[in-house]
Design a protein around this motif. Structure first.
Motif, PDB file in Angstrom:
ATOM      1  N   ARG A 199      43.373 -35.221 -41.232  1.00 12.16           N
ATOM      2  CA  ARG A 199      43.399 -34.766 -39.829  1.00 12.16           C
ATOM      3  C   ARG A 199      43.984 -35.843 -38.922  1.00 12.16           C
ATOM      4  O   ARG A 199      44.790 -35.563 -38.032  1.00 12.16           O
ATOM      5  CB  ARG A 199      41.986 -34.404 -39.371  1.00 12.16           C
ATOM      6  CG  ARG A 199      41.405 -33.182 -40.057  1.00 12.16           C
ATOM      7  CD  ARG A 199      40.059 -32.792 -39.460  1.00 12.16           C
ATOM      8  NE  ARG A 199      39.444 -31.708 -40.226  1.00 12.16           N
ATOM      9  CZ  ARG A 199      38.436 -31.868 -41.080  1.00 12.16           C
ATOM     10  NH1 ARG A 199      37.905 -33.073 -41.255  1.00 12.16           N
ATOM     11  NH2 ARG A 199      37.959 -30.843 -41.758  1.00 12.16           N
ATOM     12  N   GLU A 200      43.581 -37.081 -39.156  1.00 12.45           N
ATOM     13  CA  GLU A 200      44.082 -38.193 -38.339  1.00 12.45           C
ATOM     14  C   GLU A 200      45.588 -38.375 -38.521  1.00 12.45           C
ATOM     15  O   GLU A 200      46.334 -38.524 -37.544  1.00 12.45           O
ATOM     16  CB  GLU A 200      43.351 -39.478 -38.717  1.00 12.45           C
ATOM     17  CG  GLU A 200      43.834 -40.715 -37.968  1.00 12.45           C
ATOM     18  CD  GLU A 200      43.187 -41.971 -38.505  1.00 12.45           C
ATOM     19  OE1 GLU A 200      43.919 -42.878 -38.938  1.00 12.45           O
ATOM     20  OE2 GLU A 200      41.934 -42.036 -38.494  1.00 12.45           O
ATOM     21  N   LEU A 201      46.058 -38.347 -39.768  1.00 13.31           N
ATOM     22  CA  LEU A 201      47.476 -38.541 -40.032  1.00 13.31           C
ATOM     23  C   LEU A 201      48.322 -37.444 -39.394  1.00 13.31           C
ATOM     24  O   LEU A 201      49.444 -37.693 -38.927  1.00 13.31           O
ATOM     25  CB  LEU A 201      47.731 -38.574 -41.541  1.00 13.31           C
ATOM     26  CG  LEU A 201      47.194 -39.807 -42.291  1.00 13.31           C
ATOM     27  CD1 LEU A 201      47.355 -39.610 -43.780  1.00 13.31           C
ATOM     28  CD2 LEU A 201      47.908 -41.074 -41.844  1.00 13.31           C
ATOM     29  N   LEU A 202      47.796 -36.220 -39.367  1.00 17.26           N
ATOM     30  CA  LEU A 202      48.550 -35.106 -38.816  1.00 17.26           C
ATOM     31  C   LEU A 202      48.524 -35.072 -37.295  1.00 17.26           C
ATOM     32  O   LEU A 202      49.480 -34.602 -36.661  1.00 17.26           O
ATOM     33  CB  LEU A 202      48.001 -33.782 -39.357  1.00 17.26           C
ATOM     34  CG  LEU A 202      48.248 -33.497 -40.842  1.00 17.26           C
ATOM     35  CD1 LEU A 202      47.524 -32.221 -41.260  1.00 17.26           C
ATOM     36  CD2 LEU A 202      49.734 -33.377 -41.134  1.00 17.26           C
ATOM     37  N   SER A 203      47.456 -35.568 -36.683  1.00 20.64           N
ATOM     38  CA  SER A 203      47.272 -35.365 -35.243  1.00 20.64           C
ATOM     39  C   SER A 203      47.555 -36.585 -34.376  1.00 20.64           C
ATOM     40  O   SER A 203      47.850 -36.444 -33.191  1.00 20.64           O
ATOM     41  CB  SER A 203      45.842 -34.889 -34.963  1.00 20.64           C
ATOM     42  OG  SER A 203      44.896 -35.893 -35.334  1.00 20.64           O
ATOM     43  N   VAL A 204      47.481 -37.794 -34.941  1.00 21.99           N
ATOM     44  CA  VAL A 204      47.591 -39.011 -34.133  1.00 21.99           C
ATOM     45  C   VAL A 204      48.944 -39.681 -34.367  1.00 21.99           C
ATOM     46  O   VAL A 204      49.196 -40.212 -35.459  1.00 21.99           O
ATOM     47  CB  VAL A 204      46.454 -40.004 -34.468  1.00 21.99           C
ATOM     48  CG1 VAL A 204      46.568 -41.242 -33.594  1.00 21.99           C
ATOM     49  CG2 VAL A 204      45.091 -39.336 -34.274  1.00 21.99           C
TER      50      VAL A 204
END
Length: 215
Positions: free
Chosen positions: A94-99
């Motif tokens: 989730r972090e890699l995709l959103s941030v």
């Protein structure tokens, strides 16, 4: 902002996701990840695999399920992903995709100091780069078309993204080359004069001293 993780090496995420498939020993993990071309998607240092595996186990993200030995080979420990590991992998994804994360490339580094070369040489070098990019784009398009006949799109989105980034880079380099070769690049005469005379135009020298604002 990216959070601090107990195992921050992206190889750790690769290990967690490959263990979702089934329990494996580290050698098998590496074999499967290599077969999937994972080093093309992540900066992977294969020499750190066993350290990453130990750290994942230390933090309860994977767990040993058995150890076995075949002949004179060293004992191999088979690991499975834990519930905590599944949660960590999902949160990390989730972090890699959103941030968005700033990841300067070696090309950006070269562009930041290209004034140290004369504009004519820069044109020659960029033409070499553009030719290489165009060859790579063509090869990647062909490879992606072949893969689309064999694999679901779910497993190809990273290849689509990589191709799009190369196409965008090629288009940008093509545009910069057009400015340089066509004489429309701002202060081109001053840049060329600096390399001919060794004297930098005043406003350029001031800008170099001042640097650029960052935010």
């Amino acid at each position: 902002m990216a959070k601090r993780r107990p195992v921050g090496n992206l190889l750790g995420l690769a290990v967690l996701t490959v263990l979702v498939q089934r329990p494996m020993h580290p050698y098998e993990m590496a074999s499967v990840l290599r077969a999937r071309g994972k080093e093309q998607d992540m900066r992977i240092k294969w020499g750190s695999l066993y350290t990453v595996v130990r750290n994942l186990e230390k933090h309860g993200l994977i767990a040993a399920v058995e150890s076995n030995r075949q002949g004179a080979r060293p004992e191999r420990t088979v690991y499975r992903v834990t519930d905590a590991g599944l949660a960590e992998a999902a949160d990390w994804t989730r972090e890699l995709l959103s941030v968005p994360v700033s990841e300067p490339s070696s090309f950006e580094a070269g562009l930041s100091v290209l004034g140290g070369l004369g504009p004519d040489e820069v044109v020659t070098l960029l033409r070499h780069r553009l030719a290489a990019l165009e060859r790579r784009v063509e090869a990647d398009r062909d490879a992606l078309e072949r893969e689309r006949r064999e694999l679901p799109r779910l497993f190809l989105v990273e290849d689509e993204y990589a191709l799009a980034m190369r196409e965008a880079e090629a288009a940008w380099v093509r545009g910069l080359l057009a400015e340089l070769a066509g004489g429309t690049f701002p202060d081109l005469d001053g840049w060329r004069a600096y390399h001919e005379t060794g004297r930098m135009p005043g406003h350029v020298a001031e800008a170099a001293e001042r640097g650029r604002a960052t935010g």
